[in-house]
Design a protein around this motif. Sequence first.
Motif, PDB file in Angstrom:
ATOM      1  N   CYS A  71    -103.254   2.340  15.354  1.00  0.00           N
ATOM      2  CA  CYS A  71    -104.011   1.893  14.078  1.00  0.00           C
ATOM      3  C   CYS A  71    -103.267   1.630  13.027  1.00  0.00           C
ATOM      4  O   CYS A  71    -104.328   0.692  11.760  1.00  0.00           O
ATOM      5  CB  CYS A  71    -104.275   3.530  13.506  1.00  0.00           C
ATOM      6  SG  CYS A  71    -103.669   4.573  13.286  1.00  0.00           S
ATOM      7  N   GLY A  72    -101.835   1.031  12.745  1.00  0.00           N
ATOM      8  CA  GLY A  72    -101.406   0.354  11.426  1.00  0.00           C
ATOM      9  C   GLY A  72    -100.864   0.972  10.890  1.00  0.00           C
ATOM     10  O   GLY A  72    -100.196   0.492   9.822  1.00  0.00           O
ATOM     11  N   VAL A  73    -101.276   1.899  10.595  1.00  0.00           N
ATOM     12  CA  VAL A  73    -100.448   3.144   9.775  1.00  0.00           C
ATOM     13  C   VAL A  73     -99.680   2.935   9.570  1.00  0.00           C
ATOM     14  O   VAL A  73     -98.745   3.083  10.477  1.00  0.00           O
ATOM     15  CB  VAL A  73    -101.322   4.088  10.219  1.00  0.00           C
ATOM     16  CG1 VAL A  73    -100.083   5.425  11.039  1.00  0.00           C
ATOM     17  CG2 VAL A  73    -100.837   5.339   8.580  1.00  0.00           C
ATOM     18  N   VAL A  74     -98.385   3.232   8.171  1.00  0.00           N
ATOM     19  CA  VAL A  74     -96.758   3.272   8.159  1.00  0.00           C
ATOM     20  C   VAL A  74     -96.706   4.827   7.805  1.00  0.00           C
ATOM     21  O   VAL A  74     -97.617   5.359   6.377  1.00  0.00           O
ATOM     22  CB  VAL A  74     -96.353   2.509   7.059  1.00  0.00           C
ATOM     23  CG1 VAL A  74     -94.904   3.016   6.989  1.00  0.00           C
ATOM     24  CG2 VAL A  74     -96.357   0.375   7.937  1.00  0.00           C
ATOM     25  N   LEU A  75     -96.129   6.030   8.034  1.00  0.00           N
ATOM     26  CA  LEU A  75     -96.082   6.899   7.690  1.00  0.00           C
ATOM     27  C   LEU A  75     -94.332   7.801   7.473  1.00  0.00           C
ATOM     28  O   LEU A  75     -93.293   7.217   8.249  1.00  0.00           O
ATOM     29  CB  LEU A  75     -96.356   8.006   8.271  1.00  0.00           C
ATOM     30  CG  LEU A  75     -97.977   8.282   9.074  1.00  0.00           C
ATOM     31  CD1 LEU A  75     -98.173   9.273   9.790  1.00  0.00           C
ATOM     32  CD2 LEU A  75     -98.812   8.685   7.317  1.00  0.00           C
ATOM     33  N   ALA A  76     -94.001   8.304   6.527  1.00  0.00           N
ATOM     34  CA  ALA A  76     -92.565   8.407   6.260  1.00  0.00           C
ATOM     35  C   ALA A  76     -93.150   9.268   6.666  1.00  0.00           C
ATOM     36  O   ALA A  76     -92.779  10.365   6.576  1.00  0.00           O
ATOM     37  CB  ALA A  76     -91.907   7.856   4.858  1.00  0.00           C
ATOM     38  N   PHE A  77     -91.434   9.528   6.839  1.00  0.00           N
ATOM     39  CA  PHE A  77     -90.310  10.996   7.826  1.00  0.00           C
ATOM     40  C   PHE A  77     -89.926  11.385   7.930  1.00  0.00           C
ATOM     41  O   PHE A  77     -88.535  10.359   7.146  1.00  0.00           O
ATOM     42  CB  PHE A  77     -91.068  10.758   9.909  1.00  0.00           C
ATOM     43  CG  PHE A  77     -92.062  10.879  10.126  1.00  0.00           C
ATOM     44  CD1 PHE A  77     -92.984  11.864  10.175  1.00  0.00           C
ATOM     45  CD2 PHE A  77     -92.749   9.243  10.530  1.00  0.00           C
ATOM     46  CE1 PHE A  77     -94.036  11.875  11.060  1.00  0.00           C
ATOM     47  CE2 PHE A  77     -94.245   9.883  10.680  1.00  0.00           C
ATOM     48  CZ  PHE A  77     -95.015  10.808  11.277  1.00  0.00           C
ATOM     49  N   VAL A  78     -88.996  12.854   7.624  1.00  0.00           N
ATOM     50  CA  VAL A  78     -87.296  12.918   7.359  1.00  0.00           C
ATOM     51  C   VAL A  78     -86.859  13.831   7.930  1.00  0.00           C
ATOM     52  O   VAL A  78     -87.564  14.470   9.196  1.00  0.00           O
ATOM     53  CB  VAL A  78     -87.142  13.860   6.007  1.00  0.00           C
ATOM     54  CG1 VAL A  78     -86.238  14.783   6.081  1.00  0.00           C
ATOM     55  CG2 VAL A  78     -88.430  13.843   4.961  1.00  0.00           C
ATOM     56  N   ASP A  79     -85.801  13.724   8.655  1.00  0.00           N
ATOM     57  CA  ASP A  79     -84.506  14.085   9.314  1.00  0.00           C
ATOM     58  C   ASP A  79     -84.907  15.382   9.066  1.00  0.00           C
ATOM     59  O   ASP A  79     -84.941  16.011   8.929  1.00  0.00           O
ATOM     60  CB  ASP A  79     -83.339  13.553   9.747  1.00  0.00           C
ATOM     61  CG  ASP A  79     -82.398  14.155   8.136  1.00  0.00           C
ATOM     62  OD1 ASP A  79     -82.287  15.189   8.707  1.00  0.00           O
ATOM     63  OD2 ASP A  79     -82.207  13.154   7.448  1.00  0.00           O
ATOM     64  N   ASP A  80     -84.800  16.040  11.094  1.00  0.00           N
ATOM     65  CA  ASP A  80     -84.661  17.353  11.187  1.00  0.00           C
ATOM     66  C   ASP A  80     -84.216  17.930  10.234  1.00  0.00           C
ATOM     67  O   ASP A  80     -84.329  18.983  10.467  1.00  0.00           O
ATOM     68  CB  ASP A  80     -84.846  17.256  12.739  1.00  0.00           C
ATOM     69  CG  ASP A  80     -86.260  17.268  13.479  1.00  0.00           C
ATOM     70  OD1 ASP A  80     -87.516  16.735  13.115  1.00  0.00           O
ATOM     71  OD2 ASP A  80     -86.432  16.776  15.078  1.00  0.00           O
ATOM     72  N   GLU A  81     -83.070  17.386  10.319  1.00  0.00           N
ATOM     73  CA  GLU A  81     -81.612  19.283   9.608  1.00  0.00           C
ATOM     74  C   GLU A  81     -82.508  19.001   8.223  1.00  0.00           C
ATOM     75  O   GLU A  81     -82.737  19.941   7.560  1.00  0.00           O
ATOM     76  CB  GLU A  81     -80.655  18.038   9.651  1.00  0.00           C
ATOM     77  CG  GLU A  81     -79.547  19.306   9.240  1.00  0.00           C
ATOM     78  CD  GLU A  81     -78.293  18.743   9.228  1.00  0.00           C
ATOM     79  OE1 GLU A  81     -77.427  18.802   8.360  1.00  0.00           O
ATOM     80  OE2 GLU A  81     -77.769  17.466   9.910  1.00  0.00           O
ATOM     81  N   THR A  82     -83.242  18.194   7.506  1.00  0.00           N
ATOM     82  CA  THR A  82     -82.897  17.376   5.713  1.00  0.00           C
ATOM     83  C   THR A  82     -84.511  18.713   5.947  1.00  0.00           C
ATOM     84  O   THR A  82     -84.701  19.736   4.776  1.00  0.00           O
ATOM     85  CB  THR A  82     -83.833  16.570   5.539  1.00  0.00           C
ATOM     86  OG1 THR A  82     -82.303  15.919   4.973  1.00  0.00           O
ATOM     87  CG2 THR A  82     -84.060  16.779   3.791  1.00  0.00           C
ATOM     88  N   LEU A  83     -85.302  18.517   7.211  1.00  0.00           N
ATOM     89  CA  LEU A  83     -86.384  19.263   6.991  1.00  0.00           C
ATOM     90  C   LEU A  83     -86.338  20.924   6.843  1.00  0.00           C
ATOM     91  O   LEU A  83     -87.226  21.574   6.588  1.00  0.00           O
ATOM     92  CB  LEU A  83     -87.896  18.877   8.301  1.00  0.00           C
ATOM     93  CG  LEU A  83     -88.783  19.367   8.096  1.00  0.00           C
ATOM     94  CD1 LEU A  83     -89.990  19.813   6.720  1.00  0.00           C
ATOM     95  CD2 LEU A  83     -89.621  18.873   9.067  1.00  0.00           C
TER      96      LEU A  83
END
Length: 85
Positions: free
Chosen positions: A57-69
């Motif tokens: 779909c072309g969306v860009v999403l930002a994800f935080v690493d698992d430890e920080t989350l």
Amino acid sequence: MSDIETRKCPICGGTMVKSKAKNAGYARFFWKPPWKSKATGILRPVVEATPYLCLNCGVVLAFVDDETLSTLREEFEEKKLEVGL
């Protein structure tokens, strides 16, 4: 090609590909917790997130690493109990 990190797109269910860098050019995403956090500090006042592009779909999403989350989730739960949310 096996070293390319992918994940499932939460919007369309397609394949998302992790960016090569999280802070190159305009691909810099960050979030600042509204409380004093173990994940941030004087030298690092924000939490940086890595952008992923969905090839469907072309969306860009930002994800935080698992430890920080995990750290942020625990801190939020503690704060929520303190203020009675």
